[in-house]
Design an enzyme around this catalytic site. Structure first.
Site, PDB file in Angstrom:
ATOM      1  N   LYS A 100      74.228   8.603  -5.598  1.00 12.68           N
ATOM      2  CA  LYS A 100      73.705   7.475  -6.381  1.00 12.68           C
ATOM      3  C   LYS A 100      74.222   7.611  -7.800  1.00 12.68           C
ATOM      4  CE  LYS A 100      70.758   4.024  -5.650  1.00 12.68           C
ATOM      5  NZ  LYS A 100      70.502   3.378  -4.351  1.00 12.68           N
TER       6      LYS A 100
HETATM    7  P1  NAD Z   1      68.393  -6.964  -8.254  1.00  9.22           P
HETATM    8  O1  NAD Z   1      68.891  -6.562  -9.564  1.00  9.22           O
HETATM    9  O2  NAD Z   1      69.149  -7.971  -7.466  1.00  9.22           O
HETATM   10  O3  NAD Z   1      66.895  -7.525  -8.408  1.00  9.22           O
HETATM   11  C1  NAD Z   1      65.907  -6.798  -9.073  1.00  9.22           C
HETATM   12  C2  NAD Z   1      64.657  -7.634  -9.146  1.00  9.22           C
HETATM   13  O4  NAD Z   1      63.633  -6.852  -9.749  1.00  9.22           O
HETATM   14  C3  NAD Z   1      64.824  -8.870 -10.026  1.00  9.22           C
HETATM   15  O5  NAD Z   1      64.145  -9.965  -9.437  1.00  9.22           O
HETATM   16  C4  NAD Z   1      64.141  -8.472 -11.328  1.00  9.22           C
HETATM   17  O6  NAD Z   1      63.627  -9.563 -12.039  1.00  9.22           O
HETATM   18  C5  NAD Z   1      63.020  -7.615 -10.761  1.00  9.22           C
HETATM   19  N1  NAD Z   1      62.436  -6.750 -11.795  1.00  9.22           N
HETATM   20  C6  NAD Z   1      63.062  -5.979 -12.718  1.00  9.22           C
HETATM   21  N2  NAD Z   1      62.171  -5.394 -13.530  1.00  9.22           N
HETATM   22  C7  NAD Z   1      60.951  -5.804 -13.101  1.00  9.22           C
HETATM   23  C8  NAD Z   1      59.639  -5.562 -13.529  1.00  9.22           C
HETATM   24  N3  NAD Z   1      59.388  -4.762 -14.571  1.00  9.22           N
HETATM   25  N4  NAD Z   1      58.615  -6.153 -12.855  1.00  9.22           N
HETATM   26  C9  NAD Z   1      58.840  -6.983 -11.809  1.00  9.22           C
HETATM   27  N5  NAD Z   1      60.086  -7.249 -11.359  1.00  9.22           N
HETATM   28  C10 NAD Z   1      61.113  -6.672 -11.998  1.00  9.22           C
HETATM   29  O7  NAD Z   1      68.186  -5.600  -7.428  1.00  9.22           O
HETATM   30  P2  NAD Z   1      68.127  -5.424  -5.860  1.00  9.22           P
HETATM   31  O8  NAD Z   1      69.486  -5.089  -5.376  1.00  9.22           O
HETATM   32  O9  NAD Z   1      67.372  -6.548  -5.259  1.00  9.22           O
HETATM   33  O10 NAD Z   1      67.296  -4.053  -5.772  1.00  9.22           O
HETATM   34  C11 NAD Z   1      65.885  -4.058  -5.827  1.00  9.22           C
HETATM   35  C12 NAD Z   1      65.371  -2.730  -5.297  1.00  9.22           C
HETATM   36  O11 NAD Z   1      65.840  -2.540  -3.951  1.00  9.22           O
HETATM   37  C13 NAD Z   1      65.818  -1.479  -6.055  1.00  9.22           C
HETATM   38  O12 NAD Z   1      64.797  -0.536  -5.998  1.00  9.22           O
HETATM   39  C14 NAD Z   1      67.006  -0.992  -5.237  1.00  9.22           C
HETATM   40  O13 NAD Z   1      67.210   0.382  -5.411  1.00  9.22           O
HETATM   41  C15 NAD Z   1      66.511  -1.298  -3.847  1.00  9.22           C
HETATM   42  N6  NAD Z   1      67.567  -1.416  -2.844  1.00  9.22           N
HETATM   43  C16 NAD Z   1      68.571  -2.298  -2.981  1.00  9.22           C
HETATM   44  C17 NAD Z   1      69.526  -2.419  -1.979  1.00  9.22           C
HETATM   45  C18 NAD Z   1      70.613  -3.443  -2.035  1.00  9.22           C
HETATM   46  O14 NAD Z   1      71.342  -3.586  -1.031  1.00  9.22           O
HETATM   47  N7  NAD Z   1      70.763  -4.196  -3.093  1.00  9.22           N
HETATM   48  C19 NAD Z   1      69.473  -1.568  -0.874  1.00  9.22           C
HETATM   49  C20 NAD Z   1      68.425  -0.661  -0.761  1.00  9.22           C
HETATM   50  C21 NAD Z   1      67.468  -0.602  -1.752  1.00  9.22           C
END
Ligand code: NAD
Length: 414
Positions: A100
């Site tokens: 990561k």
């Molecule tokens: P992203 O950047 O597309 O979206 C993040 C979301 O979180 C946004 O809607 C943002 O507004 C919201 N956010 C940020 N700060 C916040 C707060 N303080 N309170 C409430 N909402 C808040 O990111 P993503 O890719 O959707 O990832 C989200 C989570 O999923 C992370 O923990 C990431 O590690 C995990 N994840 C992502 C993937 C992937 O394929 N993208 C895979 C596995 C896990």
């Protein structure tokens, strides 16, 4: 955060009776790299950032894991999330290890030009430790297909044409059908299986979601398509609720237009932090880590939590939730759809052969359902919760592979 993942690892290691030395071997990252990134931005100001990549384990294949761009990014977060990737790839049994990384920048305040420059300087310094057979980054919080394109382009300048160096690329640049929605689809599939086991239909449940980015928005759309009501959504701008169920496609359009859920006319506004204790059958944290804590765990009203985000639940909260009989579908299972389709993307890049969407979705469904069943079977066999069961499964697979490469008897991992 690192201590949280160590806690969950040790809870499972205790059940397995793992020795201290094997625990140390499996917990310690193989490599941690930190780089300095200095740019002159579009406003002619000098900006200083730090980039991280922690490579945890590659016994089962090249290391794999996202890149997160967030001001809170640091080595501790990268380390914790790298370990989670190792356990996650093992739970869904894809031939990858775990890594990561990220940069402590805030893309919301940067121009695309500055973001591209920061990304390219990061790659220029990391090019010797990443690669299609070494370590393959992917999108995570605040990174997307555009950032992945810059990484592929920059890396290919040094190493020649290398689409397999990164996954989550756009479809028109060696990306895969189904990758963008894969994590959200995986979340829906795991929830579907858990509901099936409890004899509950999607049409009988209400859902609250924190985070409406890549993971949260696709999970919301796919779960709503199955007939569930998404009654509340919160993001970094605030929250919006509707007891009749939010119009998810309309909310997606609003967020694309405005950058957040605040102001959406199809619901009532609320203070975003209230989402964790929202009145709903299922809570899906899909944003940040450590959001379900000792302070708010007793206020959680959901009967089931599907961890779409990485590490959203602290150990203290985990204990309180279990005491209250709340089912937690853990991150290393629930959000593994992304890395699974990343594996399909990488496979297509390596083979120079494209799969159609039906094949992607079929294979994803098979992988997620098999992993769900293996975790439930392990929980039954060892009489433990689902997170501990997932860790036991992963430690067994990673531990055996890690020790088999050494002169140490692999049976030291039961
Ligand atoms: P992203 O950047 O597309 O979206 C993040 C979301 O979180 C946004 O809607 C943002 O507004 C919201 N956010 C940020 N700060 C916040 C707060 N303080 N309170 C409430 N909402 C808040 O990111 P993503 O890719 O959707 O990832 C989200 C989570 O999923 C992370 O923990 C990431 O590690 C995990 N994840 C992502 C993937 C992937 O394929 N993208 C895979 C596995 C896990």
């Amino acid at each position: 955060m690192l201590s949280d993942t160590h806690y969950y690892f040790n809870k499972a290691a205790d059940v397995l009776g793992l020795s201290e030395i094997v625990r140390k071997i499996l917990l310690t990252p193989q490599r941690s790299v930190k780089v300095e990134i200095v740019i002159e931005n579009c406003e002619n100001e000098l900006k200083y950032y730090t980039g991280y990549r922690v490579q945890h384990n590659n016994a089962r294949g090249p290391m794999k894991g996202g890149l997160r761009y967030h001001p809170s990014m640091n080595e501790d977060h990268a380390s914790a999330l790298a370990g989670l990737m190792t356990w996650k790839t093992a739970v869904v049994d894809v031939p990858f290890g775990g890594a990561k990384g990220g940069i402590d920048c805030d893309p919301h305040t940067m121009s695309d030009k500055d973001l591209s420059l920061v990304t390219r300087l990061f790659v220029a310094q990391m090019k010797d430790v990443i690669g299609p057979m070494t370590d393959i980054p992917a999108p995570d919080m605040n990174t997307n297909a555009k950032v992945m394109s810059w990484i592929m382009d920059e890396y290919s300048k040094y190493e020649g044409f290398s689409p397999g160096v990164v996954t989550g690329k756009p479809l028109h640049l060696f990306g895969s059908e189904g990758r963008e929605e894969a994590t959200g689809r995986g979340v829906m599939l795991i929830l579907r299986e858990a509901l099936k086991d409890r004899g509950t239909a999607f049409s009988d449940i209400t859902v609250a979601i924190q985070g409406f980015g890549n993971v949260g928005s696709h999970a919301a759309r796919l779960i709503a398509e199955q007939g569930a009501r998404i009654v509340a959504v919160a993001d970094h701008t605030g929250g919006v609720s509707n007891t009749a169920g939010l119009d998810v496609p309309a909310l997606c359009e609003w967020v694309v237009e405005t950058g957040g859920v605040t102001g959406f006319s199809g619901g009532t506004a609320f203070e975003g932090n209230d989402i964790i204790t929202w009145e709903a059958d299922v809570l899906i944290p899909a944003a940040l880590q450590d959001v379900i804590t000792e302070e708010n765990a007793n206020g959680v009203k959901a009967k089931m939590i599907v961890e779409a985000a990485n590490a959203p639940t602290t150990p203290a909260a985990d204990t309180l939730l279990h005491q209250r009989g709340i089912t937690i579908l853990p991150d290393i299972l629930a959000n593994a759809g992304g890395v699974t389709v990343s594996y399909f993307e990488w496979t297509q890049n390596i083979q120079q052969f494209r799969w159609e969407i039906d094949r992607i979705n079929d294979e994803l469904e098979k992988t997620m359902c098999k992993a769900y069943r293996s975790v439930c079977d392990m929980a039954e066999e060892k009489q433990v919760d689902l997170r501990t069961a997932a860790f036991i499964l992963a430690i067994h697979r990673v531990g055996r592979a890690t020790l088999a490469r050494t002169h140490i008897e692999s049976t030291m991992v039961p």
